[in-house]
Write a protein that holds these residues in place. Sequence first.
Motif, mmCIF file in Angstrom:
data_model
loop_
_atom_site.group_PDB
_atom_site.id
_atom_site.type_symbol
_atom_site.label_atom_id
_atom_site.label_comp_id
_atom_site.label_asym_id
_atom_site.label_seq_id
_atom_site.Cartn_x
_atom_site.Cartn_y
_atom_site.Cartn_z
ATOM 1 N N ALA A 160 -1.553 20.729 48.093
ATOM 2 C CA ALA A 160 -1.545 22.141 48.501
ATOM 3 C C ALA A 160 -0.605 22.958 47.620
ATOM 4 O O ALA A 160 -0.924 24.095 47.241
ATOM 5 C CB ALA A 160 -1.131 22.251 49.969
ATOM 6 N N SER A 161 0.515 22.375 47.270
ATOM 7 C CA SER A 161 1.472 23.045 46.398
ATOM 8 C C SER A 161 0.862 23.320 45.022
ATOM 9 O O SER A 161 0.981 24.429 44.484
ATOM 10 C CB SER A 161 2.718 22.158 46.259
ATOM 11 N N PHE A 187 -3.459 29.358 42.019
ATOM 12 C CA PHE A 187 -3.892 30.695 42.431
ATOM 13 C C PHE A 187 -2.815 31.770 42.262
ATOM 14 O O PHE A 187 -3.096 32.955 42.426
ATOM 15 C CB PHE A 187 -4.393 30.676 43.875
ATOM 16 N N SER A 188 -1.590 31.388 41.917
ATOM 17 C CA SER A 188 -0.512 32.371 41.789
ATOM 18 C C SER A 188 -0.765 33.455 40.737
ATOM 19 O O SER A 188 -0.298 34.580 40.909
ATOM 20 C CB SER A 188 0.830 31.679 41.540
ATOM 21 N N THR A 228 8.696 19.934 42.853
ATOM 22 C CA THR A 228 7.803 21.096 42.804
ATOM 23 C C THR A 228 8.071 21.929 41.561
ATOM 24 O O THR A 228 7.141 22.339 40.862
ATOM 25 C CB THR A 228 7.964 21.957 44.072
ATOM 26 N N SER A 264 7.484 27.201 48.302
ATOM 27 C CA SER A 264 7.381 27.690 49.679
ATOM 28 C C SER A 264 6.311 26.932 50.449
ATOM 29 O O SER A 264 6.533 26.507 51.587
ATOM 30 C CB SER A 264 7.049 29.182 49.693
ATOM 31 N N VAL A 265 5.154 26.745 49.833
ATOM 32 C CA VAL A 265 4.072 25.984 50.477
ATOM 33 C C VAL A 265 4.546 24.562 50.752
ATOM 34 O O VAL A 265 4.341 24.023 51.844
ATOM 35 C CB VAL A 265 2.803 25.993 49.592
ATOM 36 N N THR A 266 5.202 23.950 49.770
ATOM 37 C CA THR A 266 5.699 22.584 49.921
ATOM 38 C C THR A 266 6.656 22.471 51.097
ATOM 39 O O THR A 266 6.510 21.591 51.947
ATOM 40 C CB THR A 266 6.410 22.129 48.630
ATOM 41 N N SER A 276 -1.799 26.049 45.258
ATOM 42 C CA SER A 276 -1.201 27.384 45.407
ATOM 43 C C SER A 276 -0.645 27.870 44.072
ATOM 44 O O SER A 276 -0.721 29.060 43.757
ATOM 45 C CB SER A 276 -0.124 27.389 46.487
ATOM 46 N N PHE A 286 7.731 36.238 45.554
ATOM 47 C CA PHE A 286 7.312 34.837 45.522
ATOM 48 C C PHE A 286 8.272 33.989 44.711
ATOM 49 O O PHE A 286 8.508 32.827 45.047
ATOM 50 C CB PHE A 286 5.882 34.703 45.002
ATOM 51 N N LEU A 298 6.132 30.186 44.833
ATOM 52 C CA LEU A 298 5.048 30.100 45.816
ATOM 53 C C LEU A 298 4.745 28.644 46.144
ATOM 54 O O LEU A 298 4.608 28.275 47.319
ATOM 55 C CB LEU A 298 3.800 30.800 45.275
ATOM 56 N N ALA A 299 4.659 27.794 45.129
ATOM 57 C CA ALA A 299 4.381 26.373 45.350
ATOM 58 C C ALA A 299 5.497 25.711 46.159
ATOM 59 O O ALA A 299 5.234 24.900 47.059
ATOM 60 C CB ALA A 299 4.205 25.656 44.011
#
Length: 153
Positions: free
Chosen positions: A109-110, A116-117, A51, A21-23, A113, A129, A18-19
């Motif tokens: 942001a990474s 919160f995963s 990441t 992907s956000v990155t 995220s 994810f 998830l991190a």
Amino acid sequence: MEASSQSAIIRYLKGSGLACSVTLLLFIFYTISLGDINQFLLLAFILTVHTYAGAAAGELLLQLLKPLETWLVYPLLGVFIFGSLGALHGLFIILTYDLVGFFIGVTMASSISFFFSPLIKSRPLSFLFAAMGPSLFIIILLSSFFAKALGQN
């Protein structure tokens, strides 16, 4: 499989995927908004590797913060701690690779995220994810190669 019984590796891969992907999505957004960035693939690779390395530290930090989960301020505390560490990680990347400053926002942001995963309790979503980060990097890699092959460098 509930979140409490998920193995540590699944939790790590879910959060890091998830991190990542956000990155990568934020990196693509910044690349489009800033125009041409030299060494796009190298920067995407650097961010992906960092990441996953940062996610390993994040998993350890989550374990350290676990006793505080029942506190009312836990989400705010987690966002503050993970956001701050993400900013420091972004600063490290900038100084190490002599890059521009927008990486701080990307890594913040990474990191947030990743924090919160653990809210994702579904096993299929966990696997989704976990696969998203590497899949997105492969798509970026293939797209870049196809663009070069077509002469759109």
